[in-house]
Design an enzyme around this catalytic site. Structure first.
Site, PDB file in Angstrom:
ATOM      1  N   SER A   6       0.839  -1.194   0.000  1.00 48.71           N
ATOM      2  CA  SER A   6       0.000   0.000   0.000  1.00 48.71           C
ATOM      3  C   SER A   6       0.879   1.251   0.000  1.00 48.71           C
ATOM      4  O   SER A   6       1.672   1.464  -0.916  1.00 48.71           O
ATOM      5  CB  SER A   6      -0.955  -0.053   1.189  1.00 48.71           C
ATOM      6  OG  SER A   6      -1.941   0.936   1.099  1.00 48.71           O
TER       7      SER A   6
ATOM      8  N   ASP B 194      -9.781  -4.136  -5.161  1.00 52.68           N
ATOM      9  CA  ASP B 194      -9.212  -3.300  -4.105  1.00 52.68           C
ATOM     10  C   ASP B 194     -10.086  -2.060  -3.926  1.00 52.68           C
ATOM     11  O   ASP B 194     -10.260  -1.269  -4.855  1.00 52.68           O
ATOM     12  CB  ASP B 194      -7.789  -2.896  -4.490  1.00 52.68           C
ATOM     13  CG  ASP B 194      -7.001  -2.304  -3.342  1.00 52.68           C
ATOM     14  OD1 ASP B 194      -7.597  -1.598  -2.510  1.00 52.68           O
ATOM     15  OD2 ASP B 194      -5.781  -2.544  -3.287  1.00 52.68           O
TER      16      ASP B 194
ATOM     17  N   HIS C 194      -7.580  -5.405  -1.128  1.00 54.26           N
ATOM     18  CA  HIS C 194      -6.353  -4.706  -0.756  1.00 54.26           C
ATOM     19  C   HIS C 194      -5.390  -5.597   0.013  1.00 54.26           C
ATOM     20  O   HIS C 194      -4.182  -5.395  -0.021  1.00 54.26           O
ATOM     21  CB  HIS C 194      -6.725  -3.487   0.096  1.00 54.26           C
ATOM     22  CG  HIS C 194      -5.649  -2.461   0.236  1.00 54.26           C
ATOM     23  ND1 HIS C 194      -5.168  -1.727  -0.828  1.00 54.26           N
ATOM     24  CD2 HIS C 194      -4.951  -2.031   1.329  1.00 54.26           C
ATOM     25  CE1 HIS C 194      -4.235  -0.887  -0.409  1.00 54.26           C
ATOM     26  NE2 HIS C 194      -4.073  -1.056   0.897  1.00 54.26           N
TER      27      HIS C 194
END
Length: 458
Positions: free
Chosen positions: A268, A377, A410
């Site tokens: 991320s 995501d 994610h």
């Protein structure tokens, strides 16, 4: 009845002996045919590696329930999962090939019992550290049980703090993969959660596979419990890439690691930092970017909303780097479980020139690159941004490995053997099944990538 009344005593004793022998033989055969678990992995077993678990000795076609239980820390709740499975024509069930008909997951999945676990209210003081139990049941009858330890490392790992870099730790394998060489380095960069959580999650696992794993917490937000790593930035604003360069110089002065072979591994915002750093710092040899970004984005604070469009995420050599503003963050936070993906999509659309200036020059990085992204995501459009990175590098004649999982979210970072129980304040996308299956594919691919990039495939 007939023998008891009329047979001669000698004959009675002989027949009794035969009956006793027959009963013993029947009992012995029954014991041999009793259901039992087996595992090809060692005990303790290394999390993320194939376990090879089978259940044998059932009746052909027999349906059983398999209960899995695992405790991660002393006095912590026990995580549990359960499935219904049917034995094959030989009376066997193999987790890697047998389908679950119902329960915590369905279908065939060797790691399904592990990523599908949920916390229970059960606490048992008798459990050992990292203990896992599998129990086979037919109704209320227990047919078989197996206990084993599932650990992040099954070989000794030495952990040290690295002076001069707040909260930074190094996990060193006890022995190198090659006795004549020093372990290469993987620097772990966490995401917007901050602190040292990424290092705790991956440090031991990487060291267990022959890497010197360095956990580099570069920011630590305010939380209800305070700041995990004092001395670090509390807001994700103008995080200096120079700090990572200073860490490299510290690592290069050590004589127990191979600082000429260093990879960055981030997820991320950590992936954003890894890619940005690799485009600026010549010593980076490989990057693993999980749920990556192709742009530098607007900065943020975890405990309050900042003035929109004012602050960026990163700086270098004392100067803030160009960034792309978000769009609609205040509206997103007005919901109970914010979906943040649209703030990046709309921010890019609304600010094309700023997005152009904030693009990470991934073509400047000539090393090996692995991208891992989920198509569902909801935190940000990781797969779209990963494809942009691939396109930019391809235009420069550079190869990029991309592992894409269309239905995953994610949380595609992990080894597939930890519960995906989704206790998060934000919508992540995907689900336990899609993310778990993505992890079980991505983790061994990541280890193979790092070994090839840093160890020459050893």
């Amino acid at each position: 009845m007939y023998l008891h009344h009329y047979a001669e005593p000698l004959l009675s004793r002989a027949l009794a002996s035969l009956l006793l022998l027959g009963a013993f033989s029947a009992h012995h055969a029954s014991a041999q045919e009793a259901a039992s678990f087996s595992m090809t992995a060692s005990n303790p077993a290394l999390s993320g590696e194939p376990l090879g678990i089978s259940l044998k000795g059932l009746q052909p076609g027999q349906t059983v329930n398999i209960l899995a239980e695992r405790r991660f820390a002393p006095n912590a709740p026990i995580y549990m999962s359960t499935v219904e499975m049917q034995a094959d024509a030989q009376g066997n069930i193999t987790l890697a090939t047998s389908a679950s008909k119902a329960g915590s997951y369905t279908g065939v999945d060797a790691a399904g019992l592990f990523w599908s676990m949920q916390p229970s209210n059960k606490v048992d003081a008798d459990w050992q550290a990292a203990e896992t139990r599998l129990t086979a049941l037919a109704g209320q009858q227990q047919l078989a049980q197996m206990k084993f330890a599932l650990r992040s490392s099954i070989t000794p790992v030495k952990t040290e703090t690295i002076g001069g870099h707040a909260g930074t730790k190094i996990y060193l394998p006890a022995t190198s993969v090659n006795a004549d060489s020093k372990p290469p380095v993987v620097i772990i960069l966490g995401g917007s959660e901050g602190g040292d959580s990424a290092g705790r999650r991956f440090g031991l696992k990487l060291a267990a596979r022959g890497f010197a794993a360095v956990s580099y917490p570069y920011y630590s937000p305010n939380t209800p419990r305070g700041q995990e790593v004092p001395g670090l930035p509390k807001d994700f604003i103008d995080i200096p890439i120079d700090g990572l360069d200073a860490l490299y110089k510290t690592l290069a002065a050590r004589n127990d690691i191979d600082s000429s072979h260093i990879a960055l591994m981030g997820g991320s915002k950590g992936a954003e930092m890894a890619l940005l750093s690799a485009s600026l710092l010549p010593w980076v040899k490989a990057v693993v970017a999980i749920a990556p970004s192709d742009l530098v984005w607007e900065g943020f604070a975890m405990d309050r909303l900042l003035e929109a469009g004012r602050y960026g995420s990163f700086s270098y050599q004392g100067k803030p780097l160009p960034f792309t503003p978000n769009a609609g963050l205040d509206k997103a936070f007005a919901t109970t479980q914010p979906v943040l993906g649209h703030i990046y999509i709309e921010g890019r659309k609304a600010n094309p020139e700023r997005a152009k200036a904030a693009r990470i020059a991934v073509e400047n990085f000539k090393g090996k690159l692995l991208l891992i992204a989920g198509g569902d995501d909801q935190m940000w459009p990781a797969l779209e941004m990963a494809n942009n990175i691939v396109t930019s590098r391809k235009a420069a004649g550079l190869e990029t490995e991309l592992l894409s999982f269309p239905k995953a979210g994610h949380l595609v970072g992990g080894d597939g053997y930890s519960p995906n129980d989704y206790q998060t304040p934000f919508a992540m996308g995907g689900n336990a099944r899609e993310d778990g299956q993505a992890q079980t594919i991505a983790w061994p691919a990541t280890m193979a990538f790092l070994k090839k990039a840093l160890q020459g495939g050893k």
